[in-house]
Each structure stands twice: as C-alpha cells, then as structure tokens.
Scaffold this motif. Structure first.
Motif, PDB file in Angstrom:
ATOM      1  N   GLY A 145       0.813  -1.216   0.000  1.00  0.00           N
ATOM      2  CA  GLY A 145       0.000   0.000   0.000  1.00  0.00           C
ATOM      3  C   GLY A 145       0.842   1.259   0.000  1.00  0.00           C
ATOM      4  O   GLY A 145       0.921   1.977   0.995  1.00  0.00           O
ATOM      5  N   VAL A 146       1.494   1.517  -1.122  1.00  0.00           N
ATOM      6  CA  VAL A 146       2.293   2.740  -1.284  1.00  0.00           C
ATOM      7  C   VAL A 146       1.838   3.451  -2.559  1.00  0.00           C
ATOM      8  O   VAL A 146       1.311   2.811  -3.470  1.00  0.00           O
ATOM      9  N   PRO A 147       2.048   4.762  -2.638  1.00  0.00           N
ATOM     10  CA  PRO A 147       1.536   5.497  -3.801  1.00  0.00           C
ATOM     11  C   PRO A 147       2.415   5.362  -5.042  1.00  0.00           C
ATOM     12  O   PRO A 147       1.973   5.649  -6.158  1.00  0.00           O
ATOM     13  N   ASP A 148       3.648   4.974  -4.885  1.00  0.00           N
ATOM     14  CA  ASP A 148       4.633   4.954  -5.984  1.00  0.00           C
ATOM     15  C   ASP A 148       5.859   4.224  -5.459  1.00  0.00           C
ATOM     16  O   ASP A 148       5.806   3.601  -4.401  1.00  0.00           O
ATOM     17  N   GLY A 149       6.972   4.365  -6.138  1.00  0.00           N
ATOM     18  CA  GLY A 149       8.217   3.774  -5.648  1.00  0.00           C
ATOM     19  C   GLY A 149       8.676   2.611  -6.503  1.00  0.00           C
ATOM     20  O   GLY A 149       7.861   1.807  -6.965  1.00  0.00           O
ATOM     21  N   ALA A 150       9.985   2.571  -6.727  1.00  0.00           N
ATOM     22  CA  ALA A 150      10.576   1.511  -7.547  1.00  0.00           C
ATOM     23  C   ALA A 150      11.996   1.249  -7.061  1.00  0.00           C
ATOM     24  O   ALA A 150      12.626   2.131  -6.455  1.00  0.00           O
ATOM     25  N   VAL A 175      -5.387   6.589   1.852  1.00  0.00           N
ATOM     26  CA  VAL A 175      -6.005   7.092   3.077  1.00  0.00           C
ATOM     27  C   VAL A 175      -7.493   6.731   3.088  1.00  0.00           C
ATOM     28  O   VAL A 175      -8.039   6.306   4.107  1.00  0.00           O
ATOM     29  N   LYS A 176      -8.147   6.858   1.932  1.00  0.00           N
ATOM     30  CA  LYS A 176      -9.574   6.498   1.865  1.00  0.00           C
ATOM     31  C   LYS A 176      -9.774   4.994   2.098  1.00  0.00           C
ATOM     32  O   LYS A 176     -10.726   4.595   2.764  1.00  0.00           O
ATOM     33  N   ALA A 177      -8.885   4.186   1.527  1.00  0.00           N
ATOM     34  CA  ALA A 177      -9.011   2.735   1.739  1.00  0.00           C
ATOM     35  C   ALA A 177      -8.878   2.408   3.224  1.00  0.00           C
ATOM     36  O   ALA A 177      -9.583   1.543   3.754  1.00  0.00           O
ATOM     37  N   ALA A 178      -7.977   3.126   3.910  1.00  0.00           N
ATOM     38  CA  ALA A 178      -7.752   2.861   5.336  1.00  0.00           C
ATOM     39  C   ALA A 178      -8.925   3.338   6.175  1.00  0.00           C
ATOM     40  O   ALA A 178      -9.349   2.663   7.117  1.00  0.00           O
ATOM     41  N   ALA A 184     -14.373   3.273  -1.963  1.00  0.00           N
ATOM     42  CA  ALA A 184     -14.461   4.731  -1.761  1.00  0.00           C
ATOM     43  C   ALA A 184     -13.245   5.440  -2.343  1.00  0.00           C
ATOM     44  O   ALA A 184     -13.335   6.600  -2.751  1.00  0.00           O
ATOM     45  N   GLY A 185     -12.128   4.746  -2.394  1.00  0.00           N
ATOM     46  CA  GLY A 185     -10.896   5.373  -2.889  1.00  0.00           C
ATOM     47  C   GLY A 185     -10.621   5.101  -4.355  1.00  0.00           C
ATOM     48  O   GLY A 185      -9.612   5.584  -4.894  1.00  0.00           O
ATOM     49  N   TYR A 186     -11.514   4.371  -5.038  1.00  0.00           N
ATOM     50  CA  TYR A 186     -11.185   3.909  -6.392  1.00  0.00           C
ATOM     51  C   TYR A 186     -10.970   5.062  -7.388  1.00  0.00           C
ATOM     52  O   TYR A 186      -9.994   5.063  -8.148  1.00  0.00           O
ATOM     53  N   ALA A 187     -11.866   6.061  -7.349  1.00  0.00           N
ATOM     54  CA  ALA A 187     -11.729   7.194  -8.291  1.00  0.00           C
ATOM     55  C   ALA A 187     -10.405   7.920  -8.041  1.00  0.00           C
ATOM     56  O   ALA A 187      -9.711   8.325  -8.984  1.00  0.00           O
TER      57      ALA A 187
END
Ligand SMILES: Cc1ncc(COP(=O)(O)O)c(C=O)c1O
Length: 326
Positions: A145-150, A175-178, A184-187
């Motif tokens: 559950g991270v927004p980005d990163g490689a 944050v919405k998923a949590a 709720a966070g899909y969009a």
C-alpha cells in the motif's frame, strides 16, 4: 556553534504519522519514483538506442522509450509466456522481458544465461531477487500500500544526479481505503495513477521510503504463497495457462486463464475486482493473437496479504458458481 537565529531543525509542534521503523526489502538497490523511470535510468546509463519489448506488457513502459526517442520493436510470447526471440540484439540494443505475474522466474534465469543486454521487469515479481549482472527493476505499489516507488538493480556503475520526489498528492486513495474502504478510494486511485504519467526520473519520496520500511515482508510473502497455493489447487486442472509453480516464487496474483466470455465482468459485478493486464494490448495486437486472448481472458485473482483462507474460499465459490460447462 550552531546558528540559533536560522536553525536547521525543528523541535516540538504536533505529532506526525507514526509508522513502525523497519527495514526496506532491497536496501542496496537504487530507490526511484516509478518502474517506468527505472527503465529510463537503464536506457540512459547504458546508452541503448533500440529496445525489443513484448506486445504483452503495460503501455507506460513506452513513456521513457518515446522520451528518449529510441527505436522500439515488439516481440511475441508463446503459450508459456516465454519470449519468441526471432531478432538479434546487438551492442546498442536491449531486450526487455516481464516476469509475468511473478511466476516466470525460471524463464528469467534461463534468459539471463543466454540473452545479451537483457532487462528484467519485475514489477509483478517484487520478491524475485535480481540475477547478478542483469539490469532489473521493481514497482512497489503492485505489492504494497504505497503510492509509488521503484527499485533498480543495474550492472552499470554510472549514476544519475536526481532530485527527490514527493508523494503527498498521490496518497488520497490509500487514506480512503484505510479510513473508508477500497471502493471509496477507487476514483482517487485512477486519478493518482494518472498523475504518475510522464514524470521525470526522481529519487523515491521520503514518505514512500517510510511506508516501505514499515512493511512486514516475511508475513506478506507467506500470505501470498499460501493463498496462491490454495487457488492453484482449486484451479490447476481447468487453468488454460499451465503454471509451473515454484514454491519459492511470491506471485502478484493467481493468473487463471479461462476462455469464457464475460467472466471478468461477472466477477466485477460481484465485487471481485480483477484487473485487466493490459488494456493497451487490445490496441497493439490483432484479435486472433495470443496476447489479445491473454488480455481478454486472463482472470487475475488477488492473493495478497489482505486476504485469509476464508476470503480465498469465498472467492473460489464465486468463480466456480460462474463457470459454464462445455
Ligand atoms: C509489467 C509492468 N511494468 C511496469 C509497470 C510500471 O510501473 P510504475 O507504475 O511503477 O511505473 C507496470 C504498471 O504500471 C507494469 O504492469
């Protein structure tokens, strides 16, 4: 004597987000913002002018290729998702291969022995260690559950000077998923994914690094293996993709290939959210090609750390209830 008029640090104030302070999984690899930009890093530092890549992959990989104005050629894969190598790689060219769903590590090993200027895309195989001497990259958000990163492993000693990315504006879906739930966070997830398009190569953000240091990697790997094994037991006799499962692999999803129209849509209707890998393949290939067939009929069932054996049973029951006998 420190300068107390313009101090370099703050003390006190409010409490920030508190995360467990663990260790990253790949402390020695180069930390970057996205997998596609890891490919750009390789292409720049190795100076390649041509790349061979599979038709069956994600279109965002074209971002760096187009930005650097490289020549590119697509190649086909066979029914085992192994590459059909009907081209020759010279000193200035490279070949990209994807460790599909995290179950093609043996093919990666074999290619590593024979293929010149090989680049491995482990976006779907976070836990598959790089083969020494083979440029390899990873995308963290497919597994955690991270927004980005490689992460990037490269045999080249050259390093690019980078500024550090910030992830603050790409956090809302997490944050919405949590706080609410995944739907709720899909969009926001879709929007935050789009924000990753056409960014420059940057160092991984501090936030993503902290989030990754808080992950229990052994737990996540064990859960994925357990869930994958369970699904494989349930589906191996009807799966049209013959998986050669190595118990050491930690797959991203369970790839279930079933040539049954509308199955994916029916699952989504029942809130089993299965992604299509990859929608761009419908534009890139003819409708009678294997790649088109895979994009259309592969059901990618989640096996990740969020799910218990009870969840797996529930999902199996739904899939089985939708199967039509032929
Ligand atoms: C196989 C594969 N490689 C690379 C990427 C790109 O990863 P990132 O979003 O980290 O650039 C994706 C999907 O986004 C992918 O599916």
């Amino acid at each position: 004597m420190p300068n107390f008029t313009h101090p370099a640090r703050t003390i006190g104030g409010y409490m920030g987000l508190q995360l467990p302070e663990g260790k990253p999984y790949y402390p020695d690899l180069i930390k970057l913002n996205t997998a596609r930009n890891s490919l750009e890093y390789i292409l720049i530092t190795q100076g390649y002018t041509t790349i061979y890549l599979p038709f069956f992959t994600c279109e965002v990989l074209l971002e760096p290729i187009k930005r650097l104005q490289l020549h590119y050629h697509f190649y086909k894969i066979n029914e085992h998702m192994d590459p059909i190598i009907d081209f020759e790689v010279d000193d200035h060219s490279c070949m990209l291969y994807t460790n599909y769903f995290g179950v093609k590590t043996e093919t990666v090993r074999q290619l590593s022995k024979t293929q010149k200027n090989l680049i491995i895309d482990n976006a779907q195989a976070f836990y598959a260690a790089p083969v020494p001497g083979i440029d390899t990259f990873y995308s963290c958000r497919k597994f955690f559950g991270v927004p980005d990163g490689a992460y990037l492993y490269t045999r080249s000693p050259k390093r690019l000077e980078l500024t550090r990315d910030t992830s603050i504006d790409r956090m809302s879906h997490l944050v919405k998923a949590a706080d609410l739930d995944v739907e709720a966070g899909y969009a926001d997830y879709v929007r935050n994914n789009n924000v990753l398009i056409d960014n420059e190569v940057k160092e991984m953000s501090k936030l993503t690094q902290q989030l990754l240091a808080a992950v229990d990697y052994d737990y996540c790997a064990a859960k994925r293996r357990e869930n994958f094994r369970f699904l494989h037991e349930q589906f191996k006799d009807i799966n049209e993709f013959q998986i050669v499962y190595n118990p050491e692999d930690v797959p991203m999803v369970y790839p279930l290939l079933l040539s049954q129209d509308n199955l994916k849509a029916q699952l989504i209707e029942r809130k089993v959210f299965v992604a299509t890998y990859w929608p761009n393949v419908f534009d890139w290939t003819a409708s009678d090609s294997l790649e088109y067939h895979l994009a259309k009929y592969m059901i990618s069932l989640p096996v990740d750390q969020r799910y218990s054996s009870e969840d797996m049973n529930y999902m199996v029951d739904i899939v089985k209830s939708l199967l039509v006998e032929d």
